[in-house]
Design an enzyme around this catalytic site. Structure first.
Site, mmCIF file in Angstrom:
data_model
loop_
_atom_site.group_PDB
_atom_site.id
_atom_site.type_symbol
_atom_site.label_atom_id
_atom_site.label_comp_id
_atom_site.label_asym_id
_atom_site.label_seq_id
_atom_site.Cartn_x
_atom_site.Cartn_y
_atom_site.Cartn_z
ATOM 1 N N ASP A 294 0.866 -1.175 0.000
ATOM 2 C CA ASP A 294 0.000 0.000 0.000
ATOM 3 C C ASP A 294 0.905 1.229 0.000
ATOM 4 O O ASP A 294 2.121 1.135 0.198
ATOM 5 C CB ASP A 294 -0.983 -0.002 1.176
ATOM 6 C CG ASP A 294 -2.190 0.894 0.875
ATOM 7 O OD1 ASP A 294 -2.128 1.706 -0.073
ATOM 8 O OD2 ASP A 294 -3.206 0.807 1.599
ATOM 9 N N TRP A 295 0.309 2.366 -0.218
ATOM 10 C CA TRP A 295 1.064 3.607 -0.417
ATOM 11 C C TRP A 295 2.045 3.848 0.739
ATOM 12 O O TRP A 295 1.632 4.087 1.876
ATOM 13 C CB TRP A 295 0.096 4.777 -0.529
ATOM 14 C CG TRP A 295 0.731 6.101 -0.781
ATOM 15 C CD1 TRP A 295 1.536 6.794 0.078
ATOM 16 C CD2 TRP A 295 0.614 6.896 -1.960
ATOM 17 N NE1 TRP A 295 1.923 7.970 -0.491
ATOM 18 C CE2 TRP A 295 1.374 8.073 -1.749
ATOM 19 C CE3 TRP A 295 -0.059 6.752 -3.175
ATOM 20 C CZ2 TRP A 295 1.473 9.084 -2.695
ATOM 21 C CZ3 TRP A 295 0.037 7.767 -4.112
ATOM 22 C CH2 TRP A 295 0.798 8.913 -3.875
#
Ligand code: NOJ
Length: 762
Positions: A294-295
């Site tokens: 994820d980011w």
């Protein structure tokens, strides 16, 4: 496990699917892809391999002239030299084409980049938020909206959506509950598979299918206290029986990618979790796609407190099976030195590269890296009229009728005055919900517009906002300022209500009140909406409340005092038309809650499939049992609940046997009759309780459902069939297996209203 049946609707949607799909082009065979991957891999330098694992967001203009200095220039040069395998947030056929050219025409091997984007409930045509759409319990429609989202996104150059979010959530405080399918693993699994099929279609190499991404692996939806990004500390039992089934279903449906999650689970962040990513996902489940972080989640291993610095974080993440680094720059900065020093085996990098290249080959990007970026298709397909027709169909199926005393609904389309009141009544933006892709601000059909279109000049419509909900700028990334004290508009709204024959009052949440980073400690009506509600109801008791929201709300007072309540979620581009269809009876609502609505936020997390405790409910006034002393344990509106303008009666529950062997199937039949005056849809729900297990078992588990439509007086015998595999769970032996014993099966139209019978599995 459900019987299949053909409804007119199914035909309609299938027709729709066929008519909008572009001609197919065959997906290359697995062996051929594997061979091409190996040939390419052999040509790649270590740095080029690591580049494939690197993903950047389009935070600088990749398509304009090269930036002159700083981070932008560095990234630009990285794209040109094959150091960037994927980008997110590059949007549109032109932009993706130009960005792709930077990589393909300049880098040594010309490997195309993969363009990802959060196409969550539509690209430009916006469908109901996923939680709301799940309330339709209509897998065909759910698949169809994902299909259309893919068609639009693909035409605009997107190869890959970061959807579906398949996180089970049992806590309405968690803002991202709007993005998933609710609290139930079985329903979540069915919906996950439908969405994967919709995005990926039947031919990955076609130019209108995109790679899907099951996220967030794993347990992101069970954050402590419902606070986003918070710690998760759950048992293996909950992990396997509750959290993982939708992921497993997505993998079985062929999902090409998985995104890991920000949270830790019992001390190990998901991004550094080898048990989840290597042992289970890539090992036991045989997942051959790739895992994207994820980011920034690789970099976040540092603040999590398990990595000393970004280099250490990169080591942990690659060992644990995180293949692509979204926006941490950990891999591209450190992996090369880590391989050279021997801390990371190059074989780990090869494995990750193989997985990523495979997806690129399957999508046909090596045949033509620009095939998705087609401005002619983009202008023809994005926001096409047929897509909006489907948005209206999906929206009205997602509406749940929570209360209808009188019955006040449906409203007649005859003379008189209708007051349309509330902060969300004329709002053209909030129905788009959070995570609305490239949905254009203020582009939804508002409730007021929908009502006006439905009644023409037959009814006089008067509108008053009453109160403001959010103040100031609306933004995906900034906190919403809620109006906590301006009640000056209430008097005017009350005057309208008093003089009207009927009132429709739209309350709830603005679009960005739910979604990522939008956890709330309170889930009641925010701001001064409660005051408006009380004043309007006092002025005119013939008031229908239309709720718009992304999460279950605490609405106990409303449920007691308002005669009619429609739960409409954030329904997307066609929201106003869909709600009007239901308000005036052009469509009979059949949606059912995919998540429990609490009496009080203090009950959260609240879910129907809980376990018993040693001190379950008792019927006397002694205090020593598991309960609250101020409110009942039960929800205000239970999972699976939803009314209709007609009524249904269930009878003659019948089991094919009282005792079944492990190779047998049990058939369960029930008769459903429409006992009212209108044609309507009922979602027939099939539940099981495993009475004694090696570990404690839920008091109820959904195991099947069937959505049927019956005319007045119509009768249907609905069949369910269950086998030993449907009763399996993660047992005390730490295996997925079925234990013999006595089971209670029940069928009904909610998790509460059921008829039951027992059988024994030998
Ligand atoms: C963070 C979110 O958690 C994830 O779901 C999303 O896909 C990425 N940002 C990219 O936008």
């Amino acid at each position: 496990m459900l019987i299949t049946r053909c409804s007119t609707l199914l035909v309609l949607v299938s027709y729709f699917l066929i008519s909008v799909s572009a001609p197919a082009s065959a997906t290359p065979a697995t062996a051929e892809v594997a061979e091409r991957v190996e040939v390419l891999l052999k040509k790649m330098t270590l740095q080029e391999k690591i580049g494939q694992l690197n993903q950047y967001s389009s935070t600088f203009d990749v398509t304009g002239p090269p930036p002159e200095d700083g981070a932008g220039l560095r990234r630009y040069e990285q794209i040109r030299t094959g150091q960037v395998g994927s980008m997110l947030n590059v949007l549109g056929a032109d932009a993706t084409r130009k960005a792709q050219a930077l990589a393909v025409e300049n880098s040594r091997l010309g490997i195309p980049m993969l363009f990802g984007y959060d196409v969550i409930h539509g690209y430009r045509t916006i469908f109901p938020v996923p939680l709301g759409e799940t309330a339709s319990w209509d897998l065909t429609t759910i698949e169809a909206t994902a299909r259309v989202a893919a068609i639009e996104a693909a035409a605009a150059g997107i190869h890959w959506t970061f959807a579906p979010m398949v996180d089970i959530s049992r806590d309405a405080r968690w803002g991202r509950i709007m993005e998933g399918a609710g609290e139930d693993p079985y329903l979540g699994a069915r919906v996950a598979a439908a969405r994967v099929h919709g995005f990926q279609g039947s031919d990955l190499a076609a130019n209108d299918t995109i790679a899907a991404c099951a996220k967030h692996f794993a347990a992101y939806g069970l954050a402590e206290a419902g606070r986003d990004y918070n710690v998760v500390d759950i048992s293996m039992d909950t992990l396997h029986n509750v959290v993982l089934p939708p992921f497993r279903a997505a993998v079985d449906a062929g999902v090409l990618t998985v995104m890991n999650s920000f949270n830790e689970i019992g001390g190990t962040p998901a991004t550094a979790n080898s048990y989840l990513q290597r042992d289970l996902l890539k090992g036991q489940w045989g997942f051959d796609g790739f895992v994207v972080s994820d980011w920034g989640s690789i970099g976040e291993l540092v603040p999590h407190g398990i990595a000393e610095d970004l280099e250490h974080a990169a080591t942990q993440a690659i060992h644990a099976g995180s293949d692509m680094d979204m926006e941490s720059s950990a891999y591209v900065t450190h992996l090369s030195a880590l391989v050279e020093s021997g801390e990371v085996d190059e074989a780990l990098i090869d494995d990750a590269v193989r997985r990523i290249l495979r997806v690129k080959f399957l999508l046909g990007l090596f045949e033509d890296p620009y095939r998705y970026s087609d401005s002619e298709r983009e202008s023809r397909l994005v926001s096409a009229d047929e897509h909006h027709e489907l948005a209206r169909v999906a929206a009205r199926k997602s509406i749940v009728l929570l209360k209808n005393d009188g019955p006040l609904l449906p409203l007649a389309k005859k003379s008189g005055t209708l007051a349309v009141i509330g902060p969300l009544a004329a709002d053209k933006d909030s129905p788009l919900g959070s995570w609305r892709g490239t949905g254009v601000s203020d582009s939804a059909v508002s409730l007021l517009e929908g009502i006006e279109a439905a009644v023409g000049d037959k009814i006089e419509i008067q509108y008053a906002k009453g109160v403001d909900l959010g103040m100031g700028e609306r933004s995906f990334i900034r906190e919403l300022q809620i109006n906590e004290d301006d009640t000056s508009g209430i008097a005017g709204a009350v005057a309208l209500a008093r003089n009207a024959d009927r009132v429709v009052l739209a309350l709830g949440e603005e679009a960005f009140q739910s979604g990522e980073g939008r956890s709330q400690a309170g889930i009641g009506l925010r701001g001064v909406q409660q005051q408006l509600l009380e004043a309007v109801l006092k002025a005119n008791p013939r008031t229908v409340v239309v709720l718009m929201n992304g999460r279950p709300l605490e609405i106990s007072w409303m449920a007691e005092h308002a005669p009619a309540i429609l739960e409409t979620w954030h329904l997307g581009s066609q929201a106003g038309h869909a709600i009007a269809d239901v308000l005036f009876g052009d469509y009979n609502p059949g949606g059912k809650l995919p998540v429990s609505f609490p009496r009080h936020v203090g009950q959260e997390p609240l879910y129907y499939n809980h376990r018993s405790t040693g001190r379950p409910a008792r019927g006397d006034d002694l205090v020593f049992w598991s309960h609250y002393t101020d409110i009942p344990n039960t929800p205000l509106f239970p999972f699976g609940f939803g009314l209709s303008y007609t009524t249904f009666e269930f009878s003659d529950l019948e089991l094919s046997a009282e005792t079944v062997g492990r190779d047998d199937r049990l058939e369960v039949a029930v008769t459903v009759r429409n006992t009212g005056q209108r044609t309507g849809v009922e979602v027939v729900q099939f539940y099981v309780r495993d009475l004694i297990g090696s570990v404690t078992r839920p008091i109820l588990e959904l195991k099947g459902f069937e959505r049927i439509e019956l005319e007045p007086g119509g009768v249907e015998r609905v069949l369910f069939s269950i086998g030993v595999e449907d009763l399996a769970f993660y047992t005390a032996a730490k295996r997925w297996e079925t234990e013999s014993g006595v089971f209670e099966v029940s069928v009904g139209n909610s998790s509460v209203n059921r008829q039951s019978a027992r059988f024994t599995l030998e």
